[in-house]
Design an enzyme around this catalytic site. Structure first.
Site: not given
Length: 673
Positions: A343, A206, A312
């Protein structure tokens, strides 16, 4: 498998390979118990060093910036764990680095681990398994607090210059090009060149992976490889999509969330500047250019191992797609894993294979071991929960962008999708309903509903594979001065998939643990196991894209629309790799607000125009089309749809997880992690 690279890169690597091979041979001679073993080629680093006795230290590196305006150059905190034995023998080692804003505020990994320190401020726990696994194998692990976070000076600027410079300065320090200090405010120097080879591999999920992308896009020397997991390549596209706002479309709240309390006390002006520079309207500004790494893909010197969840809905799949395409166009070495998850880190959806592959990846690019990882298939794709396939090149070379066209059907809102253009004058009309979204539209694909226009192929006689990014061009006439559009590709047919809409986004966390490396009392290498969480569905959303119709003329600037006037624009859909099985149908849906993912068009806007009614959109079908990346191209589509007249496989209306839109993926503060 990573593709061949530019000649200059090959020449530089071949020289480095010779040096690395010599170093590897020396390492083997030093650690092998017999002379015969010392003569064997080194293909894998072994856990020969003590993790318990490893050197654990903190250094503060000068960034050369003064983000908080206190008149002093900001220093970022760098926590280091490295094996003691190489240092004692005068040998230098490579570095695995994770630069993050989350080490204090939110934690890393599935179990939300944070850094911990002893009473003297020395690091004790390093989150995740990288230190436990790789330090005994002769690597240093470096965990960097981005500016403004945890123990660093400055202010976090959410992907801007300060963020990227925080990590770049550390790479420079590891190569002897920047200054480091033993304390946050002192003058005693700390030098890495006595123990670091200067070779760095950056990794992270991320925001952390986003920083790796940003540092690689500078082209900094010493950064040999990056492993961005669920990472952002353009911050604009995290908060907006072609002018349409997604979620809370301003990054300043993220700065406030990750900054340390004392940083927030001094960083209000920085956060105000971020708000002003990144308007909710979606207009492109210099601040977005600063946070867009895609145009700088040509500067990347590192190899790139991309990992992303195709479902995601936090860091959406367009982020890896545009980055991958830019890297490919510039001949950058690369590899990719695409899962069915949301995610999620690969440590939590394919653990054993991930650790083994990552080990070999770092051994090759940081130690120079010729282990063949660079000659393996370029892509691993998850086709069903825990079932993976590989591709030598991705997208496959047989992939061709193929134009499909919508046509009118038996009822309003229920059209066809094929190769034949619609008759001139053919139209479909829908009215935006912000209370509905892609799941609602797909569940009623064969019904005449007011909120969407749906176009569906015949049931397929053969499998049809999409691989890459799609676009949908529409000619749309709005009834209002503002309008948002959504385009969605859907696989219509029953399947069992990872339940990306549920908590865990496709995984279930178990109570038992498995261990990956060495442990100490303060830093365990044992993590909770996971398994796939699945859902039986009647349809699967394959790809999606959103846009503000007001950006039809200029993607960087929205304009008021003239009700009753036709506008043509192209929506960019997220990259995917999906096989629509024989017997299923492929659908294109065009709608307005995609509930939970896209904000509705405002009744009043910062652009200075207003409206008081809900948009109704009329599509000119003869001037509307989709370009899809079909493996086999138009011929594959023709073969798949030939001779398949007959009963349709209509979805029963059962949506993913038995509910409507997967709202659990709507970010809350900090969810970008």
């Amino acid at each position: 498998m990573p593709i061949p690279v530019r000649r200059t890169r090959r020449a530089r690597l071949s020289c480095r390979t010779l040096v690395a091979a010599a170093a590897a041979a020396l390492m083997t001679a030093l650690v092998s118990p017999t002379g015969a073993q010392a003569q064997a080629p080194v293909r894998e680093s072994k856990p020969v060093h003590s993790y318990a006795d490893a050197i654990r230290e903190s250094v503060w590196v000068d960034t050369g910036l003064d983000g908080d305006g206190d008149g002093r150059s900001d220093r970022v905190a760098v926590d280091i764990v490295r094996p003691r034995e190489p240092a004692a023998a005068g040998r230098r080692i490579p570095v695995i680095m994770d630069a993050s804003p989350y080490y204090a505020c939110c934690g890393r990994g599935n179990e939300g681990q944070k850094k911990t320190y002893d009473a003297a401020g020395n690091p004790v726990q390093f989150p995740l398994f990288y230190d436990n696994y790789f330090v005994p194998r002769g690597y240093a692990f470096v965990a960097v607090d981005l500016a403004g976070t945890n123990r660093s000076d400055g202010c976090d600027d959410v992907g801007g210059r300060s963020d990227v410079q925080s990590a770049k300065a550390v790479v420079d320090w590891l190569n002897g090009r920047a200054r480091g200090y033993t304390t946050r405010t002192g003058s005693d120097r700390a030098r890495a060149t006595t123990w670091s080879t200067g070779k760095v591999g950056m990794i992270g999920k991320s925001w952390d992976g986003t920083i790796a992308n940003g540092v690689a896009a500078i082209g900094v020397e010493g950064l040999e490889t990056i492993v961005p997991i669920g990472a952002i390549s353009s911050w604009y596209d995290y908060f907006h999509s072609q002018g349409a706002p997604l979620y809370n479309a301003n990054p300043s709240w993220l700065s406030e969330y990750v900054n340390s309390p004392e940083a927030n006390d001094r960083c209000g002006a920085v956060q105000d500047r971020i708000t002003t520079a990144t308007p909710y309207s979606g207009d492109w500004t210099r601040a977005w250019s600063e946070r867009n790494h895609v145009p700088d893909a040509g500067k990347v010197k590192a190899s790139v191992f991309v990992v992303h969840g195709q479902q995601d809905l936090n860091v959406r799949a367009n982020q890896f797609g545009q980055w991958w395409d830019a890297l490919a166009a510039r001949g950058v070495e690369r590899k990719i894993w695409l899962s069915q998850t949301g995610h999620v880190d690969p440590f939590d959806f394919r653990r054993a294979d991930w650790v083994r592959t990552l080990h070999r990846w770092f051994d090759h690019y940081l130690l120079g071991y010729e282990n063949g990882v660079d000659r393996e298939p370029m892509a691993d794709i998850e086709r069903a929960p825990d079932r993976w396939t590989t591709d030598r090149v991705w997208p496959p070379r047989a992939t061709e962008r193929t134009t499909l066209r919508p046509g009118t059907g038996t009822a309003p809102g229920v059209g066809t999708l094929g190769r034949t253009p619609a008759a001139p004058g053919a139209t479909e009309t829908f009215t935006d309903d912000p209370g509905l979204g892609e799941i609602d539209w797909a569940a009623r694909i064969d019904e005449s509903t007011a909120a969407k226009s749906g176009f569906v192929t015949r049931p397929l006689a053969r499998d049809l594979r999409l691989s890459g990014s799609s676009t949908v061009t529409v000619t749309a006439t709005p009834s209002t001065t503002t309008a948002h559009l959504t385009a969605v590709l859907v696989d219509l047919g029953p399947d069992t998939i990872r339940d990306y809409a549920a908590a865990g986004e496709g995984i279930t966390t178990l109570t038992q643990r498995s261990c990956w490396g060495a442990s100490t009392s303060g830093d365990s290498a044992c993590f909770k196991d996971t398994e796939a969480r699945t859902a039986d569905v009647d349809f699967t959303v394959v790809s999606r894209g959103w846009a503000d119709l007001g950006t039809w003329a200029d993607p960087g600037k929205g304009r008021p629309l003239a009700p009753g006037k036709a506008y043509t624009m192209t929506l960019k859909l997220a990259a995917t790799d999906h096989v629509v099985p024989a017997g299923h149908r492929l659908a294109l849906i065009v709608g307005g607000t995609d509930r939970g993912l896209l904000d509705p068009p405002p009744s009043s806007s910062s652009r200075g125009y207003a409206q008081s009614t809900t948009p109704t959109i009329t599509l000119d079908l003869a001037r509307t089309s989709a370009k899809l990346p079909l493996v086999g191209g138009a011929d594959a589509f023709t073969r798949a749809t030939a001779g398949t007249d007959g009963a349709r496989l209509a979805p029963s209306g059962r949506a993913l997880n038995g509910v409507g839109h997967p709202r659990s993926n709507h970010p809350v503060p900090g969810e970008v992690r």
